[in-house]
Scaffold this motif. Structure first.
Motif, mmCIF file in Angstrom:
data_model
loop_
_atom_site.group_PDB
_atom_site.id
_atom_site.type_symbol
_atom_site.label_atom_id
_atom_site.label_comp_id
_atom_site.label_asym_id
_atom_site.label_seq_id
_atom_site.Cartn_x
_atom_site.Cartn_y
_atom_site.Cartn_z
ATOM 1 N N PRO A 468 0.810 -1.224 0.000
ATOM 2 C CA PRO A 468 0.000 0.000 0.000
ATOM 3 C C PRO A 468 0.840 1.268 0.000
ATOM 4 O O PRO A 468 0.474 2.264 -0.633
ATOM 5 C CB PRO A 468 -0.834 -0.122 1.279
ATOM 6 N N GLU A 469 1.978 1.251 0.690
ATOM 7 C CA GLU A 469 2.815 2.450 0.737
ATOM 8 C C GLU A 469 3.384 2.765 -0.642
ATOM 9 O O GLU A 469 3.387 3.919 -1.077
ATOM 10 C CB GLU A 469 3.940 2.240 1.753
ATOM 11 N N ALA A 470 3.835 1.709 -1.365
ATOM 12 C CA ALA A 470 4.371 1.923 -2.708
ATOM 13 C C ALA A 470 3.272 2.361 -3.672
ATOM 14 O O ALA A 470 3.508 3.190 -4.561
ATOM 15 C CB ALA A 470 5.037 0.640 -3.209
ATOM 16 N N PHE A 471 2.068 1.833 -3.487
ATOM 17 C CA PHE A 471 0.959 2.233 -4.360
ATOM 18 C C PHE A 471 0.587 3.692 -4.128
ATOM 19 O O PHE A 471 0.343 4.449 -5.078
ATOM 20 C CB PHE A 471 -0.243 1.320 -4.102
ATOM 21 N N LEU A 472 0.550 4.097 -2.860
ATOM 22 C CA LEU A 472 0.255 5.497 -2.556
ATOM 23 C C LEU A 472 1.337 6.408 -3.118
ATOM 24 O O LEU A 472 1.035 7.485 -3.658
ATOM 25 C CB LEU A 472 0.135 5.674 -1.045
ATOM 26 N N GLU A 473 2.580 5.966 -3.041
ATOM 27 C CA GLU A 473 3.673 6.766 -3.599
ATOM 28 C C GLU A 473 3.549 6.875 -5.118
ATOM 29 O O GLU A 473 3.839 7.921 -5.700
ATOM 30 C CB GLU A 473 5.009 6.127 -3.214
ATOM 31 N N MET A 474 3.076 5.797 -5.768
ATOM 32 C CA MET A 474 2.894 5.825 -7.218
ATOM 33 C C MET A 474 1.788 6.809 -7.600
ATOM 34 O O MET A 474 1.916 7.546 -8.582
ATOM 35 C CB MET A 474 2.548 4.422 -7.724
ATOM 36 N N LEU A 475 0.705 6.829 -6.825
ATOM 37 C CA LEU A 475 -0.380 7.768 -7.124
ATOM 38 C C LEU A 475 0.073 9.207 -6.916
ATOM 39 O O LEU A 475 -0.201 10.086 -7.748
ATOM 40 C CB LEU A 475 -1.592 7.455 -6.243
ATOM 41 N N ASP A 476 0.768 9.434 -5.784
ATOM 42 C CA ASP A 476 1.199 10.802 -5.483
ATOM 43 C C ASP A 476 2.377 11.243 -6.352
ATOM 44 O O ASP A 476 2.518 12.437 -6.663
ATOM 45 C CB ASP A 476 1.602 10.912 -4.006
ATOM 46 N N GLY A 477 3.200 10.271 -6.736
ATOM 47 C CA GLY A 477 4.401 10.643 -7.456
ATOM 48 C C GLY A 477 4.245 10.662 -8.959
ATOM 49 O O GLY A 477 5.065 11.291 -9.649
ATOM 50 N N TYR A 478 3.237 9.995 -9.502
ATOM 51 C CA TYR A 478 3.116 9.981 -10.957
ATOM 52 C C TYR A 478 1.709 10.339 -11.446
ATOM 53 O O TYR A 478 1.539 11.266 -12.246
ATOM 54 C CB TYR A 478 3.500 8.607 -11.516
ATOM 55 N N VAL A 479 0.680 9.602 -10.986
ATOM 56 C CA VAL A 479 -0.649 9.751 -11.587
ATOM 57 C C VAL A 479 -1.228 11.138 -11.320
ATOM 58 O O VAL A 479 -1.660 11.837 -12.253
ATOM 59 C CB VAL A 479 -1.593 8.652 -11.070
ATOM 60 N N ILE A 480 -1.252 11.555 -10.068
ATOM 61 C CA ILE A 480 -1.867 12.844 -9.746
ATOM 62 C C ILE A 480 -1.059 14.008 -10.340
ATOM 63 O O ILE A 480 -1.647 14.935 -10.927
ATOM 64 C CB ILE A 480 -2.037 12.981 -8.225
ATOM 65 N N PRO A 481 0.273 14.016 -10.242
ATOM 66 C CA PRO A 481 1.005 15.086 -10.939
ATOM 67 C C PRO A 481 0.764 15.079 -12.447
ATOM 68 O O PRO A 481 0.675 16.153 -13.065
ATOM 69 C CB PRO A 481 2.472 14.776 -10.607
#
Length: 762
Positions: A468-481
């Motif tokens: 979950p931590e890596a998934f949240l980082e993927m959302l915050d670090g790539y998808v949302i930006p």
């Protein structure tokens, strides 16, 4: 009915043709009929002739000529069809004979079923044979056994009394002369009686044996002779014939008078029994299902017809005041009345022009749908790239028609019980996106089972460890930006949303992005990060669709405890695979879908990959996803990689720590990159001889020499200032064949320096 004579040519033997026109009656002449002439004629001469003729008749002077009614005149033809039977014209075609053969087959099938049903009663042949066998067996045993048993019992009692009397006589003292004499006489008398009883028993026993043998020969001799003679004459075929004759004889012996006969003609007609769908059958079915009343009937808009797949379909109008939804809610009862499985019945409101709320389309498959072997997926034969902006092939529905969906500005939810086929169903969408080189893939595998591994090389962001931590980082670090960049660019070019034209014009910024989350529950149910992940996904689903971001989530049971309703309700495409309860089906399709007749609970376990898809239209429809085996997925994935490589959209692989250090552009970063490469090279060399070996320390001289070889002039003092060691890490160690201990650097110190200076980790 209009008859079409083929002529009366004697040498022709073909059948006469007759064409039936439904509702047609005999032709009538509509021309006005002439008025009847006046009595006696129109002139005086005619009237006089009539009067004279009447007078002769009254006086008896008229002699009637003989008339032969048996042989018509040669010029008369009362039968223009000769002796040929009247046969409908369609019966002369291959399809007509097939229909006729089907009717005959169903008639024989129903007769056979009636015969089988009769066997379960006391009138059946099997019951008669069983009863006959008992009767013959009782006759063979006869009544001698009862008499023999009685005589044997008497002989046993007499022998017992004789032994007792003999014992009493033997032990009576001689001094008691009178008593002794009486005991001896009693012993002689009882012994005589016992001997007579035993002799009678032996006589009856022999007589019973003779009678038993005689009756056994009479009863069982003919069957044995029939079996033996049949085997000698025709082998096992003769044995079978003898067995049938024996069965017939036993059934004849077990027959008994029948007081009444069952009326088998009143059997319930159903599609499951092979009967044809008719309007009366539909009336009876809907009455039995309590959809219409006992005195109500349906109006058939399209007569029941059978297609090439052997399925029946019809379009009907329910009585006034009854909506089609009522019948759709009673799909289980209607299927029971039709004699088929619930999954075989598909009902939907008619979508044709002029449809109404009470008009219903009913389709009944011949067999349980989606149990046959799946046909190869269409992407296997597809040449070139796909177009993710256009329709995507999902799979065939119950009628065998290919179904497609459009995912532009949409989002989706796939759910079902474990083993229902979520991974195979998801491949239809993932492969279509992968083979469009313009689409960027962001994948998260909450199962960590390798289902998304074939697509990892094509993904711009991938999380495959169910972290979950890596998934949240993927959302915050790539998808949302990325979503923010898209909206900023749209605002800059004064556009409201991404279109295919804009995506092709600005592919690096506005190209489609597919976010696929497998087993969503592993992320959203995390105690610490679940709410944050749900919030990020809700933001992406609600705002990302206009920016060209498509989100699909797959999970087992998307209840409110797994997927927050504020997120679930935003996912517009719903695909409900087999579920264990109607409530679980409703959590995917929406509340009330099961009550309306769309319950994934009705999907049988044999129907792998089948589910109710609610993507377009007012009602869900049952569809099975195109199936691709693991090997086929690998082949298509390799094809997609080649398409992306040719288009220049294949993402770079994950960069090593050394490469990321070199990207920093600093001297210290380049020094650290060389150190990391040196440790990696020594570690790989050590593992060639021992897989468990690990190099976590190197001498300083080795590192300095490697730096000089890379063109970096670094002294031991400068290296010591760059890589700061703890006091215990400065301890000297032996290395290879060196005679003394050497000063060196552990790998942990190098990695600690990299993390401290550049916030990078291995």
């Amino acid at each position: 009915m209009t008859e079409m004579p083929t002529g009366s040519v004697p040498e022709h033997t073909n059948l006469a043709t007759i064409t039936y026109l439904h509702g047609a009656g005999p032709a009538t002449d509509t021309s006005p009929s002439p008025a009847a002439p006046a009595l006696g004629g129109k002139t005086d001469e005619d009237r006089a002739a009539v009067v004279e003729s009447a007078r002769q008749v009254l006086e008896g002077r008229v002699t009637q000529a003989p008339v032969d009614l048996t042989k018509p005149k040669d010029d008369q033809d009362f039968d223009a069809f000769d002796d040929r039977p009247l046969i409908p014209a369609w019966m002369r075609s291959g399809e007509g004979w097939a229909v006729f053969a089907g009717v005959a087959y169903r008639a024989r099938l129903r007769a056979y079923r009636r015969w089988v049903r009769r066997q379960r009663t006391d009138r059946g042949h099997i019951a008669q044979f069983r009863r006959g066998s008992r009767r013959v067996g009782d006759w063979v045993k006869g009544f001698e056994g009862v008499q023999l048993q009685a005589v044997g019992h008497q002989a046993h009692i007499a022998a017992k009394e004789a032994r007792a009397a003999a014992r009493s006589a033997r032990f009576t003292p001689v001094l008691m002369k009178t008593k002794k004499q009486s005991a001896l006489q009693a012993a002689d008398r009882t012994q005589t009686v016992a001997m007579k009883a035993i002799a009678e028993h032996k006589k009856l026993k022999a007589s019973r044996r003779r009678a038993y043998s005689l009756r056994m020969g009479v009863a069982y001799g003919p069957p044995v002779a029939a079996l033996g003679a049949g085997y000698l004459q025709a082998g096992w075929v003769g044995v079978s014939a003898g067995a049938m004759a024996t069965f017939a004889g036993g059934a004849f012996a077990g027959r008994h008078p029948i007081s009444e006969e069952t009326d088998w003609s009143a059997d319930w007609r159903s599609l499951g029994d092979g009967d044809a769908m008719t309007a009366p059958m539909l009336d009876n079915v809907f009455r039995a299902a309590k959809v219409i009343g006992a005195d109500e009937s349906l109006r058939v808009v399209q007569m029941p017809m059978i297609d090439a797949r052997g399925a029946w379909s019809a379009v009907i109008d329910l009585p006034p005041g009854i909506a089609a939804k009522k019948a759709m809610r009673a799909s289980a009862e209607i299927a029971s009345a039709l004699g088929v499985e619930e999954a075989q019945v598909s009902m939907a409101k008619s979508k044709e022009k002029g449809s109404r709320a009470g008009r219903l389309e009913i389709y009944v498959a011949k067999d349980l749908p989606f149990t046959e072997e799946a046909a190869p997926g269409p992407l296997l034969a597809h040449e070139g790239a796909t177009n993710f902006w256009g329709p995507i092939s999902i799979g065939p529905d119950v009628r065998g028609l290919a179904r497609t969906i459009v995912v532009v500005e949409r989002s989706g939810l796939v759910g079902g019980e474990p083993g229902a086929g979520k991974s195979a169903s998801g491949n239809t969408i993932l492969l279509a996106a992968a083979m469009d080189p313009r689409v960027r893939l962001v994948l998260a595998d909450g199962k960590a089972g390798g289902d998304l591994t074939p697509f990892e090389k094509m993904a711009v962001a991938f999380e495959g460890d169910a972290d979950p931590e890596a998934f949240l980082e993927m959302l915050d670090g790539y998808v949302i930006p990325d979503m923010k960049r898209r909206y900023a660019f749209l605002k800059k070019i004064n556009r409201r949303k991404v279109t295919e034209e804009l995506a092709n014009k600005y592919p690096d910024v506005l190209g489609q992005l597919l976010l696929w989350v497998d087993e969503l529950m592993y992320y959203t149910t995390d105690d610490e990060l679940g709410k944050k992940i749900t919030k990020r996904l809700r933001n992406i689903v609600s705002r990302g669709r206009a920016a060209g971001i498509i989100t699909f989530c797959a999970t087992q049971k998307p209840g409110s405890d797994v997927v927050d309703t504020s997120l679930r309700d935003l996912l517009s495409i719903r695909w409900a695979l087999r579920c264990t309860t109607p409530e679980a089906s409703d959590t995917i399709l929406g509340k009330g879908a099961a009550a309306a007749g769309f319950s994934a609970k009705s999907i049988e376990s044999e129907m792998r990959g089948a589910g109710f898809l609610w993507a377009e239209g007012s009602n869900p429809y049952l569809v099975r996803a195109d199936y691709y085996s693991d090997d086929e997925v690998e082949v298509l994935a390799e094809r997609a990689i080649e398409l992306r490589r040719a288009a220049g959209t294949l993402p770079d692989g994950p960069k090593s720590l050394a490469d990321r250090l070199r990207e920093q552009g600093e001297d210290d970063a380049r020094v650290l990159a060389v150190l990391v490469d040196v440790f990696s090279a020594f570690d790989q060399e050590a593992k060639e001889s021992d897989e468990t070996a690990e190099v976590d320390w190197l001498p300083g001289t080795v590192l300095v020499d490697a730096l000089k070889a890379a063109g970096l002039e670094v002294t031991p003092e400068k290296l010591a200032r760059l890589v700061v060691r703890e006091p215990e890490e400065k301890r000297k160690r032996n290395w290879a064949d060196s005679p003394s201990a050497l000063n060196g650097y552990p790998l942990t110190a190098v990695l600690r320096t990299v993390q401290a200076k550049y916030s990078l980790s291995a």
